[in-house]
Design an enzyme around this catalytic site. Structure first.
Site, short mmCIF file in Angstrom:
data_model
loop_
_atom_site.label_atom_id
_atom_site.label_comp_id
_atom_site.label_asym_id
_atom_site.label_seq_id
_atom_site.Cartn_x
_atom_site.Cartn_y
_atom_site.Cartn_z
N ASN A 72 0.95 -1.23 -0.08
CA ASN A 72 0.01 -0.18 -0.10
C ASN A 72 0.70 1.29 -0.26
O ASN A 72 0.42 2.32 -0.32
CB ASN A 72 -1.15 -0.22 1.30
CG ASN A 72 -2.03 -0.59 0.69
OD1 ASN A 72 -1.37 -2.00 0.33
ND2 ASN A 72 -2.77 -1.04 2.09
N ASN A 172 -0.28 -1.95 -6.93
CA ASN A 172 -0.45 -2.82 -6.05
C ASN A 172 -2.10 -3.19 -5.61
O ASN A 172 -2.38 -1.64 -5.72
CB ASN A 172 0.28 -2.43 -4.67
CG ASN A 172 0.23 -2.64 -3.57
OD1 ASN A 172 0.25 -4.30 -3.43
ND2 ASN A 172 -0.77 -2.63 -1.99
N GLU A 173 -2.52 -3.69 -5.28
CA GLU A 173 -3.83 -3.70 -5.32
C GLU A 173 -4.86 -2.94 -5.94
O GLU A 173 -5.43 -2.22 -4.69
CB GLU A 173 -4.06 -4.10 -3.51
CG GLU A 173 -3.20 -5.56 -2.78
CD GLU A 173 -3.23 -5.43 -1.25
OE1 GLU A 173 -3.79 -4.92 -0.91
OE2 GLU A 173 -3.26 -6.42 -0.89
N TYR A 244 -4.02 -13.78 2.63
CA TYR A 244 -3.75 -14.11 4.41
C TYR A 244 -4.64 -14.89 4.92
O TYR A 244 -5.89 -14.70 4.64
CB TYR A 244 -3.89 -12.71 4.98
CG TYR A 244 -2.40 -11.56 4.33
CD1 TYR A 244 -0.92 -11.81 4.82
CD2 TYR A 244 -3.22 -10.58 3.39
CE1 TYR A 244 -0.55 -11.02 4.15
CE2 TYR A 244 -2.08 -10.17 2.64
CZ TYR A 244 -1.09 -9.78 3.37
OH TYR A 244 0.37 -9.19 2.30
N GLU A 292 2.10 -11.90 -2.43
CA GLU A 292 1.62 -11.70 -0.93
C GLU A 292 0.99 -12.57 -0.40
O GLU A 292 0.06 -13.29 -1.08
CB GLU A 292 1.05 -9.76 -1.11
CG GLU A 292 1.33 -8.82 -0.89
CD GLU A 292 1.00 -7.62 -0.40
OE1 GLU A 292 0.04 -7.79 0.77
OE2 GLU A 292 0.77 -6.60 -1.09
#
Length: 503
Positions: A72, A172-173, A244, A292
């Site tokens: 992030n 990213n994301e 995750y 990730e």
């Protein structure tokens, strides 16, 4: 006592083991950088300010590639802030983690650290507040030999040779509404394809990673991948995946089966990407960068009260990992290896202090968390080709995934040495398991070269600064080979690695 078995044959392979599977992640977040990899005042610090105790553990962990500088964080990062004389570098607000970034460590410092750690760098580009021009500028600084303003600036900053980074993440994301500069799939896809074209014009042969979904529970999962790839399929090489895991409401049975979700995630992304490729009549097969993944007690982090302060290197998500967490990490590595035909890069998030296998204290020691061990052993032992495994094992019931196999496994075969290594997890909370692996198909006799099991009667046991070796893998003395079969007894909630060598 449970009973499980499978058969191995060198003719039935999945793909070569990709060394990039054993990647890690260093983000400017919490204490990952400052007092993590970098602490000039530490007793072990080298001339560049890097903690040599953390460097030694990084090498022992077997990390191959490191994603940097976020996460992030990268969606608001100005890379120019981190080059040149340190005294002239500005302090900036990091909106992602509500802290201050001193920019004492930037590109040149991190690349020196990566050289010392002997790791490749996967560089993430800012697609939140920036885009095409920033990507070209940072690429020029990193990779252009000389004769341009930014390449000559790098040389004047002490790096005469280009860094030669091959792998770039296009943001990213960006599907996440929490992301600075969050975009729709179409907005992101357009930016990704235009940036990819520009980068390839600057340097053909780069490996580019498009943002996939932040996790498989996103409401736009699969639709995001499909829309992005409709635009960018021919311009990128990878689509990213992030996941995750943590026990929810004490449900250890489901937590121990987390790899079932990872398997489904990978299979779903592969199916989506291949569907787009078929519609576009492309012969290319996209790879997955699972850049990730880890156990993360995310709900506890989300429940923490917000702060109005702007600290430097605060203690953020410094999760302490236990035995069950380590077994899950070992099982996730099994899943990644099982998909080596499509998952050819992966990064455990993160390396030190922030949800990490390595912990360190300012001015104090560094130590291995429980999750360090399955990663280090798998990185060291997984060599050659990944073999197909069809496990025969009893099922057990989980609330999240239904009935799942009690045991899960993957194996590798190194043709150069003849070694065969088996990685296996026993998910049962109560029962040991007798495992039988048929290896007669290799046409040779084997001996046990090494056998390791990580387990403990106390599933909550953890490694701490005061007791850094409370949980370590121990030799599995039950492993033996006879008449073309490997036999071993596996304790409840355990992860095991057994390497066979030609007798």
């Amino acid at each position: 006592m449970l009973s499980a078995s499978f058969r191995l044959d060198p003719a039935f392979t999945i793909a070569p083991v990709s060394r990039r599977t054993f990647g890690s992640f260093v983000e400017h977040m919490g204490r990952a950088v400052y007092t993590g990899i970098y602490e000039p005042s530490h007793p072990t610090a080298d001339a560049d300010g890097f903690r040599q105790d953390v460097l030694a553990l990084t090498r022992e962990l077997g990390v191959s590639i490191v994603r940097y500088p976020g996460g992030n964080f990268v969606s608001g990062y100005r890379w120019e802030d981190g080059v040149g004389p340190v005294a002239d570098r500005p302090v900036r607000r990091d909106l992602a983690w509500h802290s201050l970034e001193t920019n004492e460590v930037g590109i040149d410092e991190f690349m020196r650290w990566a050289e010392k750690a002997n790791v490749e760098v996967m560089y993430a580009l800012n697609f939140g507040t920036r885009g095409v021009q920033e990507a070209l500028d940072v690429h020029e600084y990193l990779n252009h030999p000389s004769g341009t303003r930014l390449s000559d600036q790098r040389r004047s900053n002490g790096s005469d040779k280009p860094y030669g980074i091959r792998m770039f993440c296009l943001g990213n994301e960006m599907d996440g509404p929490w992301q600075i500069g969050h975009k729709t799939a179409v907005e992101y896809g357009r930016l990704a394809v235009e940036t990819a074209r520009a980068l390839r014009a600057a340097e053909p042969g780069l490996e580019l990673v498009a943002c996939g979904s932040s996790h498989s529970s996103m409401p736009t999962f699969a639709a995001w991948e499909a829309q992005v790839l409709e635009l960018a399929y021919d311009s990128v090489d990878y689509i990213s995946a992030h996941a995750y895991y943590q026990p929810i409401d004490g449900d250890l049975e489901s937590f121990l089966a987390s790899a079932v979700d990872m398997d489904h995630f990978v299979n779903s992304v592969v199916a989506t990407a291949d569907s787009v490729g078929a519609r576009l009549k492309s012969k290319k097969k996209l790879q997955i960068s699972f850049d990730e993944w880890n156990v993360w007690y995310l709900k506890e982090f989300q429940a923490a009260p917000p702060t109005s302060e702007w600290p430097i290197a605060p203690r953020i998500i410094e999760d302490q990992y236990n035995v069950a967490d380590a077994v899950v990490v070992g099982s996730l590595l099994i899943s990644l290896l099982r998909h080596s035909d499509r998952v050819t890069a992966a990064c455990q998030a993160q390396l030190v202090n922030v949800i990490a296998p390595i912990r360190s204290e300012p001015g104090g020691p560094a130590w291995r968390q429980t999750i360090f061990h399955p990663f280090a052993l798998t990185s060291r032992l997984a060599r050659g080709e990944v073999l197909r495994v069809e496990m025969r094992a009893p099922l057990y019931a989980t609330a999240r995934f239904g009935d799942v196999p009690t045991l899960d496994a993957v194996a590798t075969h190194d043709d150069a040495t003849g070694d065969v290594t088996v990685f296996v997890v026993n998910r049962s909370l109560t029962d040991s398991a007798d495992l039988t692996v048929a290896v007669a198909g290799f046409g040779r006799a084997f001996r046990i070269a090494e056998s390791w099991t990580l387990s403990d009667d106390d599933l909550t046991a953890a490694n701490t600064e005061q007791n850094p070796d409370r949980v370590v893998p121990r030799t599995n003395g039950t492993a033996w080979v006879e008449d073309g079969e490997l036999h071993a007894s596996l304790p409840p909630v355990s992860w095991t690695a057994i390497r066979l060598s030609p007798a």
